[in-house]
Design a protein around this motif. Structure first.
Motif, PDB file in Angstrom:
ATOM      1  N   HIS A 140      11.585  11.707   7.790  1.00  0.00           N
ATOM      2  CA  HIS A 140      10.204  11.266   7.669  1.00  0.00           C
ATOM      3  C   HIS A 140       9.279  12.401   7.251  1.00  0.00           C
ATOM      4  CE1 HIS A 140      10.207   7.065   9.197  1.00  0.00           C
ATOM      5  NE2 HIS A 140      11.423   7.442   9.568  1.00  0.00           N
TER       6      HIS A 140
ATOM      7  N   PRO B 100      10.684  15.103   3.426  1.00  0.00           N
ATOM      8  CA  PRO B 100      10.452  14.735   2.024  1.00  0.00           C
ATOM      9  C   PRO B 100       8.978  14.838   1.632  1.00  0.00           C
ATOM     10  CG  PRO B 100      11.841  13.106   3.098  1.00  0.00           C
ATOM     11  CD  PRO B 100      11.358  14.023   4.165  1.00  0.00           C
ATOM     12  N   ASN B 101       8.098  14.530   2.560  1.00  0.00           N
ATOM     13  CA  ASN B 101       6.677  14.616   2.244  1.00  0.00           C
ATOM     14  C   ASN B 101       6.173  16.051   2.271  1.00  0.00           C
ATOM     15  OD1 ASN B 101       5.788  11.706   2.031  1.00  0.00           O
ATOM     16  ND2 ASN B 101       6.845  11.700   3.994  1.00  0.00           N
TER      17      ASN B 101
ATOM     18  N   PHE C 258      10.449  13.421  -6.320  1.00  0.00           N
ATOM     19  CA  PHE C 258      10.281  13.313  -4.880  1.00  0.00           C
ATOM     20  C   PHE C 258       9.111  12.415  -4.504  1.00  0.00           C
ATOM     21  CE2 PHE C 258      13.062  16.955  -4.467  1.00  0.00           C
ATOM     22  CZ  PHE C 258      13.712  16.661  -3.295  1.00  0.00           C
TER      23      PHE C 258
ATOM     24  N   PRO D  98       7.438   8.929  -4.828  1.00  0.00           N
ATOM     25  CA  PRO D  98       7.629   7.552  -5.297  1.00  0.00           C
ATOM     26  C   PRO D  98       6.422   7.015  -6.056  1.00  0.00           C
ATOM     27  CG  PRO D  98       7.954   7.721  -2.911  1.00  0.00           C
ATOM     28  CD  PRO D  98       7.519   9.061  -3.383  1.00  0.00           C
ATOM     29  N   ARG D  99       5.237   7.568  -5.772  1.00  0.00           N
ATOM     30  CA  ARG D  99       4.048   7.081  -6.470  1.00  0.00           C
ATOM     31  C   ARG D  99       4.156   7.307  -7.971  1.00  0.00           C
ATOM     32  NH1 ARG D  99      -0.423   6.136  -3.248  1.00  0.00           N
ATOM     33  NH2 ARG D  99       0.097   6.581  -1.117  1.00  0.00           N
TER      34      ARG D  99
ATOM     35  N   ARG E 274       7.310   8.064  -9.439  1.00  0.00           N
ATOM     36  CA  ARG E 274       8.601   7.538  -9.884  1.00  0.00           C
ATOM     37  C   ARG E 274       8.541   6.019 -10.048  1.00  0.00           C
ATOM     38  NH1 ARG E 274      14.059   7.845  -6.939  1.00  0.00           N
ATOM     39  NH2 ARG E 274      12.768   8.392  -5.166  1.00  0.00           N
ATOM     40  N   TYR E 275       7.937   5.350  -9.106  1.00  0.00           N
ATOM     41  CA  TYR E 275       7.797   3.904  -9.217  1.00  0.00           C
ATOM     42  C   TYR E 275       6.330   3.574  -9.339  1.00  0.00           C
ATOM     43  CZ  TYR E 275      12.400   4.209  -7.160  1.00  0.00           C
ATOM     44  OH  TYR E 275      13.682   4.540  -6.900  1.00  0.00           O
ATOM     45  N   GLY E 276       5.998   2.882 -10.435  1.00  0.00           N
ATOM     46  CA  GLY E 276       4.583   2.631 -10.672  1.00  0.00           C
ATOM     47  C   GLY E 276       4.017   1.510  -9.834  1.00  0.00           C
ATOM     48  N   GLY E 277       3.822   0.392 -10.480  1.00  0.00           N
ATOM     49  CA  GLY E 277       2.912  -0.668 -10.045  1.00  0.00           C
ATOM     50  C   GLY E 277       3.292  -1.462  -8.817  1.00  0.00           C
ATOM     51  N   ALA E 278       2.488  -2.457  -8.564  1.00  0.00           N
ATOM     52  CA  ALA E 278       2.582  -3.247  -7.355  1.00  0.00           C
ATOM     53  C   ALA E 278       3.728  -4.250  -7.437  1.00  0.00           C
ATOM     54  CB  ALA E 278       1.274  -3.970  -7.110  1.00  0.00           C
ATOM     55  N   VAL E 279       4.237  -4.566  -6.267  1.00  0.00           N
ATOM     56  CA  VAL E 279       5.240  -5.614  -6.150  1.00  0.00           C
ATOM     57  C   VAL E 279       4.504  -6.874  -5.719  1.00  0.00           C
ATOM     58  CG1 VAL E 279       7.096  -6.394  -4.666  1.00  0.00           C
ATOM     59  CG2 VAL E 279       7.180  -4.133  -5.677  1.00  0.00           C
ATOM     60  N   GLY E 280       4.952  -8.011  -6.237  1.00  0.00           N
ATOM     61  CA  GLY E 280       4.239  -9.289  -6.030  1.00  0.00           C
ATOM     62  C   GLY E 280       3.891  -9.613  -4.591  1.00  0.00           C
ATOM     63  N   THR E 281       3.483 -10.845  -4.392  1.00  0.00           N
ATOM     64  CA  THR E 281       2.943 -11.219  -3.085  1.00  0.00           C
ATOM     65  C   THR E 281       4.013 -11.183  -2.037  1.00  0.00           C
ATOM     66  OG1 THR E 281       3.254 -13.510  -3.725  1.00  0.00           O
ATOM     67  CG2 THR E 281       1.085 -12.528  -4.028  1.00  0.00           C
TER      68      THR E 281
ATOM     69  N   ASN F  85       5.524   5.537   5.945  1.00  0.00           N
ATOM     70  CA  ASN F  85       5.911   6.772   5.257  1.00  0.00           C
ATOM     71  C   ASN F  85       5.962   6.528   3.751  1.00  0.00           C
ATOM     72  OD1 ASN F  85       7.314   9.027   4.223  1.00  0.00           O
ATOM     73  ND2 ASN F  85       8.154   9.397   6.247  1.00  0.00           N
TER      74      ASN F  85
ATOM     75  N   GLN G 172       9.005 -12.535  -0.746  1.00  0.00           N
ATOM     76  CA  GLN G 172      10.188 -12.043  -1.439  1.00  0.00           C
ATOM     77  C   GLN G 172      10.740 -10.845  -0.672  1.00  0.00           C
ATOM     78  OE1 GLN G 172       7.671 -11.483  -4.944  1.00  0.00           O
ATOM     79  NE2 GLN G 172       9.285 -12.492  -6.105  1.00  0.00           N
TER      80      GLN G 172
ATOM     81  N   ARG H  46      12.860  -8.120  -2.411  1.00  0.00           N
ATOM     82  CA  ARG H  46      12.150  -7.244  -3.345  1.00  0.00           C
ATOM     83  C   ARG H  46      11.262  -6.264  -2.605  1.00  0.00           C
ATOM     84  NH1 ARG H  46       8.484  -9.633  -7.813  1.00  0.00           N
ATOM     85  NH2 ARG H  46       7.985  -7.495  -8.383  1.00  0.00           N
TER      86      ARG H  46
ATOM     87  N   HIS I 167       3.218   2.353  -1.448  1.00  0.00           N
ATOM     88  CA  HIS I 167       2.061   2.324  -2.352  1.00  0.00           C
ATOM     89  C   HIS I 167       2.080   1.112  -3.267  1.00  0.00           C
ATOM     90  CE1 HIS I 167       4.992   4.088  -5.169  1.00  0.00           C
ATOM     91  NE2 HIS I 167       4.206   3.595  -6.114  1.00  0.00           N
ATOM     92  N   GLN I 168       3.213   0.433  -3.306  1.00  0.00           N
ATOM     93  CA  GLN I 168       3.297  -0.734  -4.193  1.00  0.00           C
ATOM     94  C   GLN I 168       2.833  -2.015  -3.507  1.00  0.00           C
ATOM     95  OE1 GLN I 168       7.504   0.301  -4.897  1.00  0.00           O
ATOM     96  NE2 GLN I 168       7.062   0.097  -7.068  1.00  0.00           N
TER      97      GLN I 168
END
Lengths: 319, 285, 706
Positions: free
Chosen positions: A230, A233-234, A307, A309-310, A312-319, C106, C145, C148, C155-156
């Motif tokens: 925890h 990594p940060n 390191f 994720p902001r 490395r992985y971009g946008g939002a995941v759906g609802t 985290n 989901q 997913r 942040h997502q």
């Protein structure tokens, strides 16, 4: 991620371009005349004029720059004025030697620095932390050149364990080769380990104060897991940035250390060039150093992105 | 809204932090030496005496003599002023250039920000010592040129720091209030933002002084800073190199003095950080 | 052994710091939660409610120390067991959900792994099995989901989803006690309603004990059976929620309830609690609330107050029986405290008129992947993204009128407010202040005009420069507005401080020497310094405790009556807006979708969004308006432009389908200046029961409770 990498590469190209202009322009205002330098101070005037013509020294500075820069792009780094040899192979050997020194050092700095930082943060307020804190404090105040002097006095002079200066190729035997590396590496990494460990410690302490670490403890996870999975990594993110900056500090250190230990690397070549006013050599060395540093920063950026994720992985995941 | 305990309305007056006390004491000592160094030194720093060369410490020469028979103690004392001036001068230069640029970039954003920050990116993409070498290699080195070179090297760091503090402050509501009542940019920058940015800047500046001293010494050591016969610590160590085994005192004296000075300033800087930096002033509640 | 309580706190005291005068954050606290029971812990800042939560979890910070007492979880003493056993208990038998989902997850670990961790460590599940279990838990807390989301990083996710994930984590090992520390405070009201619904379902299914900490009495009223009121580190009242919330026995509880604005009684005068929290470093012998209590007599100061059983609960007041049926009432110190009864239909001159305000924010350049060959062979093209934070808004504010602007986070209400005082330059439209065009004015004329429109900010801590005294802060505004000699300036500063009911001696103070409410008063004084005709109050009371909030609301209303200033009152809190505003505008994704006089907007016909917003507001009185609950799914997508259709179409529970999502809704007139933008026929919109039926008459007697 690909777009990010592309952007960084374009950026590096721009930086190197700007720096090459700066370096070229700055070296033009150096005192001394290249033609005199080659032919000697007492050369006849017409020969000087002829050489200046041949070298294109009378062309406008922009033309000279483009001639030089296009040479660089083709891998032609020019001729050393003093040594009367092409610079590229000289520089290649020196770069390899320096890379060896720097590579060993940066790995040691990263491993030991981060480990010490975590160790002291976890033992925050205990005697081990205090001792490490005082030691790193003093170590940080000691410049590399003084370490060199002390190391030579102690290990080469007083104890006589290690050679004071020079470099031995691997062909001379592993032991001899390594013995020539020990003192330069030691003096290089001492201060940097202290630097990295202090910053890792403080970012680790900050992360240990965070809400998500509290939340992890509220889950009843073992403290080891909280720290490793925890917090660490940060906490490493700022450390990566610091390591990139320290590569620059390391390069400064290498110049000093190579000079003191007469180690045939890039730093010594550069200082030699400066002392001898060997303009093409200075230019070539500085461009190479800029390039190496830019790529070191690129690696740090990529590590940071990896390191984080902001990024490395971009946008939002759906609802 | 909920997580705080009782509101502590009085700003706690805490005792001076321990590093501040120690470092302060040491620093006062160094400054006294810097001010009175030439008066205190038993010999002239450049008085040569070939008959007395490489003498070990003795009653006449407390720290021995160097290759030209000059008194090491005197040279070390005189060098203090030079080192401190170098550190302070370089830091002042980086402050004078960096702070206004950082304020402008952080407050006006947009094109100003882009221009300033890209220029800083170029400067920062060169390893610090290279920039110094470039500046010093192309001109004849003097003391003030090394101070200038070192100062310029640290400009990007000052700009970045000031900018990030300014960015944070510029979005504070009291800055919006100042704009709302009709204040102009200059007033907002220097009367509203700068007083709040000072603590962070001062702390960084204290740190920079030591870096500047070390870097200037390194440049002198490489022969690209202060030139002989001046008494500079870096230069003294460089001159001592051929005699490391037979006369270690020539190198050790200025080296240890350098470490002492840097530790003193660092301690004071840490003390300042503890008492000034709002980020570290968080109370456990 | 059966029947041992899930949580038993006995005589618990917690101190912060050491030395001669530690801060006594909790003093002799008792709390009992039986299995399956939900108890709410209510209190304002400084009450010690978060400290209590940490003490129950065994997670007190280093500076805190146990001053005495016990915490028993399922019968075993938490502080008598070795730390490792205590850790084993956390996450398995007791688990906790924190206030702020944005910082409690985290950022570097995928959601699924974070949810699965307690299963791996407490139930020794293999990581893969734990991950599957985690997905089931995510589904249980209403995530659609789960597979997913399990692979996503924090942040997502939206705030609501994060909080659901936090709750799923807390549920992982099927704990006996769930501690919820302000679980919905950081969320929008429609999301809050979803979470509370979900928690209600969970309680029915799982039957665990719950300790629910909140400052929001409405949320508490819905979520728990018993309420425990904390004040300055002491339990002042405890009992069934019906008793505590409707027939309180302690003066503090009465004061708290009297401070809360309510939609159903929007014209009731708010009666704040005078004074401020006592210094917990120097707690006296007598009743801790004595200094602020209207019923205080000499004996209260002398004698310590024990928690005595009264009626169904207990209260820490010896006069409980005597005062239980008396309304809370404090001397009226506000010049003109009540706006609501004379809710004048403002016919003053227009002070601000905004027409078609548009504000676009660039999101920067990005590479967009395009079909090969579409853009000259390159597989990418550069796209400049922009979002319309404000999309064609018109509104007017008249002298002496308060226009309430409500909406959830990201709807553009703050941006609109800042455009109106030109702290932000709009991308399009016009703002007229007192007849002059603010946007086209330049130089000194612009500054002069801007001074007639001022702003009061949300955050008392950042709205004053910490390095300038109050006199310097106010003096600067005065100097710019009307340069005058020093003596006149000093007099005017004193006058301004008096207007906001602060002593003149405060002029020499620095902001850190003031409490939150006092800082907010200085913020108001600063806005008044330039003699504005219009003030934007941007969430001006949102960061304050309810008792402080009430006094600031009364102050604002009083100043308006006295000075005839027009307010644009921006808030996410419908109850506050219902109380203070003459007219209400409801904003959604950059546009005003409904506006009109307060009474018209709060009664049918409703715009479906307004209806959902109102329905989501937690009700203090469960009996009142038992109308159906309308819940929105999903969250506002603030970063994409609305298409051609209704901007609410994708979340609207009453959507007509294609018609709504393709055509812009017509602006319909519901009479009396009430307009709303919706495709539904007006009679269909009107055929709804009011969500908050009025329980006060416009001439209601002051201080009447439900």
């Amino acid at each position: 991620m690909v777009a990010y990498l592309l952007r960084r590469l374009v950026y590096i190209a721009l930086i190197v371009l700007v720096m090459s202009i700066l370096i070229f322009w700055a070296t033009q205002i150096m005192p001394g005349n290249v033609a005199y330098m080659i032919l000697g101070d007492f050369a006849p005037l017409d020969q000087i004029a002829l050489l200046e013509e041949q070298l294109g020294l009378n062309d406008p500075i922009t033309v000279q720059y483009f001639r030089w820069a296009s040479g660089l792009l083709e891998g032609d780094l020019g001729q050393s004025l003093i040594m009367q040899r092409p610079i590229a192979p000289l520089l290649g050997d020196a770069l390899a030697n320096s890379a060896l020194l720097a590579g060993i050092s940066i790995v040691l700095v990263a491993l030991l620095g981060i480990w010490l930082g975590i160790f002291t943060a976890v033992n925050h307020g205990r005697p081990a932390d205090h001792v490490a804190s005082i030691v790193t404090y003093v170590v940080l105040a000691v410049p590399e050149f003084f370490w060199c002097i002390v190391a030579i006095m102690l290990f080469a002079g007083y104890l006589g364990w290690l050679p004071a200066t020079g470099y031995a190729p691997l062909a001379d035997g592993l032991g001899v080769w390594a013995s020539h590396l020990v003192l330069p590496v030691l003096t290089l990494v001492f201060g940097l380990i202290a630097h990295v460990s202090r910053l890792t410690r403080s970012s680790m302490l900050e992360v240990l104060q965070s809400r998500y670490v509290l939340a992890a403890r509220a889950k009843g996870l073992p403290e080891r897991h909280v720290i490793r999975r925890h917090a660490l990594p940060n906490a490493l993110l700022p450390t990566i940035t610091v390591l990139a900056i320290d590569v620059g500090v390391l390069m400064g250190g290498i110049v000093v250390v190579e000079t003191v230990f007469s180690y045939p690397g890039l730093g010594r070549l550069l200082i030699f060039g400066i002392q001898q006013m060997d303009i093409p050599l200075i230019q070539a060395c500085m461009v190479v150093v800029t390039l190496v540093y830019a790529f070191a920063n690129l690696v740090a950026d990529l590590l940071y992105a990896w390191f984080n994720p902001r990024i490395r992985y971009g946008g939002a995941v759906g609802t | 809204m909920a997580a705080q305990s009782a509101p502590d309305l009085r700003r706690a007056r805490r005792p001076m932090p321990a590093p501040m006390v120690w470092g302060g004491g040491m620093l006062v000592l160094v400054v006294l030496v810097a001010v009175f160094g030439p008066a205190l030194s038993p010999h002239a720093f450049d008085a040569m005496d070939i008959t007395q060369r490489l003498q070990p410490p003795s009653a006449a020469h407390l720290l021995g003599t160097d290759e030209f028979g000059r008194d090491v103690l005197s040279r070390m004392l005189v060098g203090t002023r030079l080192s401190l001036l170098m550190g302070l001068g370089a830091t002042c230069i980086s402050l004078a250039i960096g702070v206004p640029l950082g304020l402008l970039a952080g407050y006006y954003r947009g094109l100003v920000d882009e221009t300033v920050m890209r220029a800083m990116d170029v400067m920062i993409s060169v390893p610090p010592i290279m920039l110094g070498l470039l500046i010093l290699a192309v001109t004849t080195p003097t003391i003030w040129k090394s101070a200038l070179a070192v100062g310029i090297i640290y400009v990007p760091i000052m700009v970045r720091l000031t900018r990030s503090v300014t960015l944070e402050l510029a979005s504070a509501e009291f800055i919006e209030a100042a704009r709302g009542r009709g204040d102009r940019g200059a007033f907002i920058l220097f009367a509203e933002i700068l007083p709040n940015a000072w603590p962070s800047i001062i702390v960084e500046a204290a740190l920079r002084i030591t870096f500047a001293i070390l870097l200037a010494a390194a440049l002198s050591f490489l022969g690209l800073g202060v030139q002989p016969p001046a008494a500079d610590w870096g230069l003294m160590i460089a001159e001592a190199r051929p005699f490391l085994y037979e006369a270690p005192w020539i190198a050790l004296a200025p080296g240890l003095m350098l470490v002492f000075t840097v530790v003193a300033i660092n301690l004071v800087g840490d003390g300042l950080r503890e008492s000034l930096d709002p980020r570290l002033r968080r109370q456990t509640s | 052994m059966t029947g041992s309580p899930a949580l038993e706190v006995r005589d618990l005291s917690i101190n912060y710091g050491s030395g001669p005068a530690p801060i006594r954050a909790l003093r002799s606290v008792d709390l009992l939660i039986r299995p399956g029971q939900a108890v709410g812990v209510v209190g304002e800042s400084g009450s010690g409610k978060s400290t209590l939560a940490m003490a129950v979890m065994g997670l007190l910070p280093g500076a805190a120390s146990l001053g005495g007492g016990t915490v028993r979880i399922g019968g075993t003493d938490l502080y008598a067991m070795p730390p490792d056993e205590r850790r084993e208990l956390r996450g398995s038998k007791i688990s906790m959900v924190f206030q702020d989902p944005f910082t409690s997850l985290n950022p570097a670990i995928p959601i699924g792994r974070q949810v699965a961790e307690p299963l791996v460590f407490h139930k020794q599940l293999a990581p893969a099995a734990a991950l599957r279990e985690a997905e089931a838990l995510l589904a249980e807390v209403g995530i659609h989901q789960p597979a997913r989301v399990a692979t996503a990083y924090p942040h997502q996710l939206s705030g609501g989803m994060k909080q659901r994930a936090m709750i799923a984590t807390a549920l992982a090992c099927d704990p006996d006690l769930l501690v919820l520390d302000e679980p919905t405070t950081a969320l929008d009201v429609t999301v809050e309603a979803q979470i509370i619904d979900m928690l209600e379902g969970l309680r029915e299914r799982r039957g665990m004990a719950i300790m629910f900490i909140s400052h929001n009495l409405g949320v508490i009223a819905r979520a728990v059976d018993e309420v425990c009121v904390l004040y300055a580190g002491e339990v002042v009242e405890h009992g069934p929620k019906e008793t505590v919330l409707h027939r309180p026995g302690h003066p503090y509880t009465k004061g708290l309830l009297a401070s809360i604005p309510r939609i159903a009684e929007r014209e009731r005068r708010l009666e704040p609690i005078p004074g401020r929290l006592p210094d917990l470093g120097a707690v006296g012998r007598g009743c801790i609330f004595a200094a602020r209590c209207p019923w205080m007599v000499e004996r209260c100061r002398r004698e310590p107050q024990p928690l005595v059983p009264v009626e169904a609960g207990s209260a820490r007041c010896w006069r409980t029986d005597e005062i239980r049926d008396r309304p809370w009432s404090v001397p009226d110190t506000t010049p003109a405290a009540r706006i609501a009864t004379d809710r004048i239909v403002a016919d003053g001159a227009v002070v601000v008129e905004a027409r078609d305000i548009v504000k676009r924010f660039g999101l920067g350049l990005r590479l967009e992947r395009v079909a090969a060959g579409a853009a000259g062979g390159l597989p990418f093209r550069l796209k400049r993204d922009a979002v319309r934070a404000v999309d064609g808004v018109s509104l007017t504010v008249r002298a002496g009128e308060t226009v309430g602007l409500v909406g959830e986070s990201g709807c553009g209400k703050s941006t609109l407010g800042r455009c109106l005082v030109r702290l932000i330059d709009p991308s399009g439209g016009a703002v007229e202040i007192a007849g002059s065009d603010l946007l086209r004015a330049g130089g000194s004329r612009r500054r002069e005009l801007a001074r007639t429109a001022q702003m009061i900010f949300q955050n008392p801590d950042s709205s004053l420069n910490p390095r300038r005294t109050i006199a310097q802060a106010l003096g600067r505004s005065l100097k710019l507005a009307e340069p005058s000699p020093a003596a006149a300036t000093r007099a005017r500063i004193a006058e301004l401080l008096e207007m906001v009911q602060l002593p003149a001696s405060y002029a020499a103070r620095y902001p850190h020497e003031l409490s939150g409410g006092e800082k907010q008063r200085v913020g108001i004084a600063r806005a008044l310094a330039t003699r504005p005709r219009f003030i934007v109050c941007d969430e001006a009371v949102s960061a304050l405790d309810v008792s402080v909030q009430a006094s600031i609301l009364n102050l604002l209303a009083g100043l308006q009556r006295e000075l005839g200033i027009g307010y644009l009152f921006i808030s996410h809190d419908l109850s506050v807006v219902a109380h203070i505003a003459h007219r209400i505008c409801v904003m959604y994704r950059g546009a005003i979708i409904e506006s009109g006089p307060t009474d018209q907007v709060l009664e049918p016909p409703y715009h479906p969004y307004t209806e959902a917003l109102l329905s989501a507001v937690p009700k203090l009185d469960p009996a009142a308006g038992a109308g159906q609950r309308i819940r929105l799914s999903g969250a506002v997508d603030a970063l994409t432009d609305a298409g051609a259709g209704c901007r609410f179409a994708d979340r609207c529970p009453r959507s007509l389908g294609a018609a709504c999502s393709t055509a812009a809704p017509p602006l319909r007139d519901a009479g009396a200046g009430h307009t709303l933008a919706c495709h539904l026929p007006m009679d269909e919109l009107a055929a709804r029961a009011p969500i908050f039926p009025r329980t006060d008459s416009p001439l209601a007697a002051r201080g009447e409770l439900v």
